[in-house]
Design a protein around this motif. Structure first.
Motif, PDB file in Angstrom:
ATOM      1  N   ARG A  15     -15.071 -11.837   0.766  1.00 38.48           N
ATOM      2  CA  ARG A  15     -14.383 -13.065   1.195  1.00 38.48           C
ATOM      3  C   ARG A  15     -13.735 -13.776   0.005  1.00 38.48           C
ATOM      4  N   THR A  16     -14.428 -13.806  -1.124  1.00 37.99           N
ATOM      5  CA  THR A  16     -13.880 -14.433  -2.334  1.00 37.99           C
ATOM      6  C   THR A  16     -12.663 -13.651  -2.822  1.00 37.99           C
ATOM      7  N   LEU A  17     -12.790 -12.342  -2.841  1.00 39.65           N
ATOM      8  CA  LEU A  17     -11.664 -11.501  -3.247  1.00 39.65           C
ATOM      9  C   LEU A  17     -10.476 -11.713  -2.313  1.00 39.65           C
ATOM     10  N   HIS A  18     -10.759 -11.804  -1.040  1.00 42.17           N
ATOM     11  CA  HIS A  18      -9.711 -12.032  -0.039  1.00 42.17           C
ATOM     12  C   HIS A  18      -8.920 -13.294  -0.353  1.00 42.17           C
ATOM     13  N   GLY A  19      -9.626 -14.362  -0.716  1.00 43.84           N
ATOM     14  CA  GLY A  19      -8.972 -15.642  -0.992  1.00 43.84           C
ATOM     15  C   GLY A  19      -7.978 -15.574  -2.136  1.00 43.84           C
ATOM     16  N   ALA A  20      -8.222 -14.705  -3.098  1.00 41.42           N
ATOM     17  CA  ALA A  20      -7.305 -14.547  -4.228  1.00 41.42           C
ATOM     18  C   ALA A  20      -6.293 -13.435  -3.988  1.00 41.42           C
ATOM     19  N   LEU A  21      -6.734 -12.352  -3.362  1.00 38.20           N
ATOM     20  CA  LEU A  21      -5.902 -11.158  -3.239  1.00 38.20           C
ATOM     21  C   LEU A  21      -4.753 -11.320  -2.247  1.00 38.20           C
ATOM     22  N   ILE A  22      -5.031 -11.850  -1.093  1.00 39.77           N
ATOM     23  CA  ILE A  22      -3.989 -11.910  -0.051  1.00 39.77           C
ATOM     24  C   ILE A  22      -2.799 -12.768  -0.492  1.00 39.77           C
ATOM     25  N   PRO A  23      -2.992 -13.975  -1.030  1.00 43.06           N
ATOM     26  CA  PRO A  23      -1.815 -14.728  -1.510  1.00 43.06           C
ATOM     27  C   PRO A  23      -1.066 -14.004  -2.626  1.00 43.06           C
ATOM     28  N   ALA A  24      -1.792 -13.376  -3.547  1.00 45.58           N
ATOM     29  CA  ALA A  24      -1.136 -12.646  -4.640  1.00 45.58           C
ATOM     30  C   ALA A  24      -0.354 -11.454  -4.098  1.00 45.58           C
ATOM     31  N   LEU A  25      -0.920 -10.734  -3.144  1.00 45.38           N
ATOM     32  CA  LEU A  25      -0.239  -9.596  -2.536  1.00 45.38           C
ATOM     33  C   LEU A  25       1.020 -10.050  -1.808  1.00 45.38           C
ATOM     34  N   GLN A  26       0.918 -11.125  -1.037  1.00 44.15           N
ATOM     35  CA  GLN A  26       2.093 -11.644  -0.328  1.00 44.15           C
ATOM     36  C   GLN A  26       3.198 -12.010  -1.304  1.00 44.15           C
ATOM     37  N   GLN A  27       2.848 -12.713  -2.349  1.00 42.77           N
ATOM     38  CA  GLN A  27       3.838 -13.135  -3.328  1.00 42.77           C
ATOM     39  C   GLN A  27       4.480 -11.926  -4.013  1.00 42.77           C
ATOM     40  N   PHE A  28       3.667 -10.960  -4.411  1.00 44.68           N
ATOM     41  CA  PHE A  28       4.185  -9.762  -5.055  1.00 44.68           C
ATOM     42  C   PHE A  28       5.154  -9.017  -4.143  1.00 44.68           C
ATOM     43  N   LEU A  29       4.766  -8.797  -2.906  1.00 40.58           N
ATOM     44  CA  LEU A  29       5.616  -8.038  -1.982  1.00 40.58           C
ATOM     45  C   LEU A  29       6.908  -8.784  -1.663  1.00 40.58           C
ATOM     46  N   GLN A  30       6.830 -10.092  -1.487  1.00 43.69           N
ATOM     47  CA  GLN A  30       8.041 -10.882  -1.229  1.00 43.69           C
ATOM     48  C   GLN A  30       8.996 -10.828  -2.412  1.00 43.69           C
ATOM     49  N   ARG A  31       8.472 -10.993  -3.606  1.00 44.31           N
ATOM     50  CA  ARG A  31       9.327 -10.969  -4.806  1.00 44.31           C
ATOM     51  C   ARG A  31       9.908  -9.580  -5.048  1.00 44.31           C
ATOM     52  N   LEU A  32       9.114  -8.556  -4.810  1.00 41.02           N
ATOM     53  CA  LEU A  32       9.597  -7.189  -4.977  1.00 41.02           C
ATOM     54  C   LEU A  32      10.730  -6.898  -4.005  1.00 41.02           C
ATOM     55  N   ASP A  33      10.548  -7.279  -2.754  1.00 44.30           N
ATOM     56  CA  ASP A  33      11.587  -7.050  -1.749  1.00 44.30           C
ATOM     57  C   ASP A  33      12.852  -7.842  -2.088  1.00 44.30           C
ATOM     58  N   THR A  34      12.696  -9.090  -2.488  1.00 41.82           N
ATOM     59  CA  THR A  34      13.852  -9.918  -2.858  1.00 41.82           C
ATOM     60  C   THR A  34      14.591  -9.325  -4.049  1.00 41.82           C
ATOM     61  N   GLN A  35      13.834  -8.903  -5.060  1.00 46.05           N
ATOM     62  CA  GLN A  35      14.453  -8.317  -6.248  1.00 46.05           C
ATOM     63  C   GLN A  35      15.261  -7.075  -5.889  1.00 46.05           C
ATOM     64  N   HIS A  36      14.707  -6.236  -5.042  1.00 49.06           N
ATOM     65  CA  HIS A  36      15.407  -5.010  -4.667  1.00 49.06           C
ATOM     66  C   HIS A  36      16.659  -5.307  -3.843  1.00 49.06           C
ATOM     67  N   ARG A  37      16.597  -6.321  -2.998  1.00 52.69           N
ATOM     68  CA  ARG A  37      17.792  -6.709  -2.231  1.00 52.69           C
ATOM     69  C   ARG A  37      18.908  -7.205  -3.158  1.00 52.69           C
ATOM     70  N   ILE A  38      18.529  -7.987  -4.159  1.00 50.17           N
ATOM     71  CA  ILE A  38      19.511  -8.497  -5.120  1.00 50.17           C
ATOM     72  C   ILE A  38      20.096  -7.341  -5.927  1.00 50.17           C
ATOM     73  N   GLU A  39      19.237  -6.447  -6.388  1.00 53.94           N
ATOM     74  CA  GLU A  39      19.726  -5.314  -7.177  1.00 53.94           C
ATOM     75  C   GLU A  39      20.666  -4.443  -6.351  1.00 53.94           C
ATOM     76  N   SER A  40      20.225  -4.033  -5.180  1.00 54.63           N
ATOM     77  CA  SER A  40      21.028  -3.123  -4.353  1.00 54.63           C
ATOM     78  C   SER A  40      22.298  -3.791  -3.828  1.00 54.63           C
ATOM     79  N   GLY A  41      22.213  -5.078  -3.527  1.00 57.27           N
ATOM     80  CA  GLY A  41      23.359  -5.765  -2.947  1.00 57.27           C
ATOM     81  C   GLY A  41      24.356  -6.317  -3.937  1.00 57.27           C
ATOM     82  N   HIS A  42      23.895  -6.579  -5.168  1.00 61.32           N
ATOM     83  CA  HIS A  42      24.770  -7.247  -6.133  1.00 61.32           C
ATOM     84  C   HIS A  42      24.857  -6.508  -7.473  1.00 61.32           C
ATOM     85  N   TYR A  43      23.700  -6.337  -8.116  1.00 60.08           N
ATOM     86  CA  TYR A  43      23.715  -5.769  -9.459  1.00 60.08           C
ATOM     87  C   TYR A  43      24.209  -4.331  -9.498  1.00 60.08           C
TER      88      TYR A  43
END
Length: 130
Positions: free
Chosen positions: A4-32
């Motif tokens: 439960r403690t791990l969950h409290g730290a891991l899930i927000p970090a995972l969400q943030q990582f995946l969102q930023r990764l997806d956004t970065q790839h969209r910017i790279e593929s669409g613009h850069y």
């Protein structure tokens, strides 16, 4: 560390990582990548490789969303299989690691030298907006 403690730290970090990764790839593929290919047409095969990397990584993002959601639901429901769901998430992360590392290596080989030679390919368009 308790699940439960791990969950409290891991899930927000995972969400943030995946969102930023997806956004970065969209910017790279669409613009850069198109801007880089315009500056240096000879890197067409390299850009195609990076876009294929993005496709491969997107499949991992989808898998991580699914296994992360399963872990989250198991923990919040107090399910007895929460530890098993955590192991599945860890396995999914392990499966993604080689493709992510390869993509970073590909970017270092293709993108960084081009930026070193020509600068940021979007710098002029960003300055024009301001």
């Amino acid at each position: 560390m308790a699940t439960r403690t791990l969950h409290g730290a891991l899930i927000p970090a995972l969400q943030q990582f995946l969102q930023r990764l997806d956004t970065q790839h969209r910017i790279e593929s669409g613009h850069y990548f198109p801007a880089m290919q315009h500056i240096e047409p000879r890197i067409g095969a390299g850009v195609a490789l990076l876009d294929r990397d993005h496709d491969d990584i997107h499949a991992h993002i989808e898998a991580l969303i699914g296994t992360g959601r399963g872990f989250h639901q198991a923990v919040t429901a107090g399910a007895i299989d929460a530890d098993d769901r955590l192991r599945r998430l860890a396995e999914t992360l392990d499966l993604a690691r080689p493709d992510l590392a390869r993509h970073l290596d590909d970017e270092e080989d293709i993108v960084i030298p081009l930026i070193a030679l020509h600068g940021d390919p979007l710098a002029d368009s960003i300055q024009a907006e301001h």
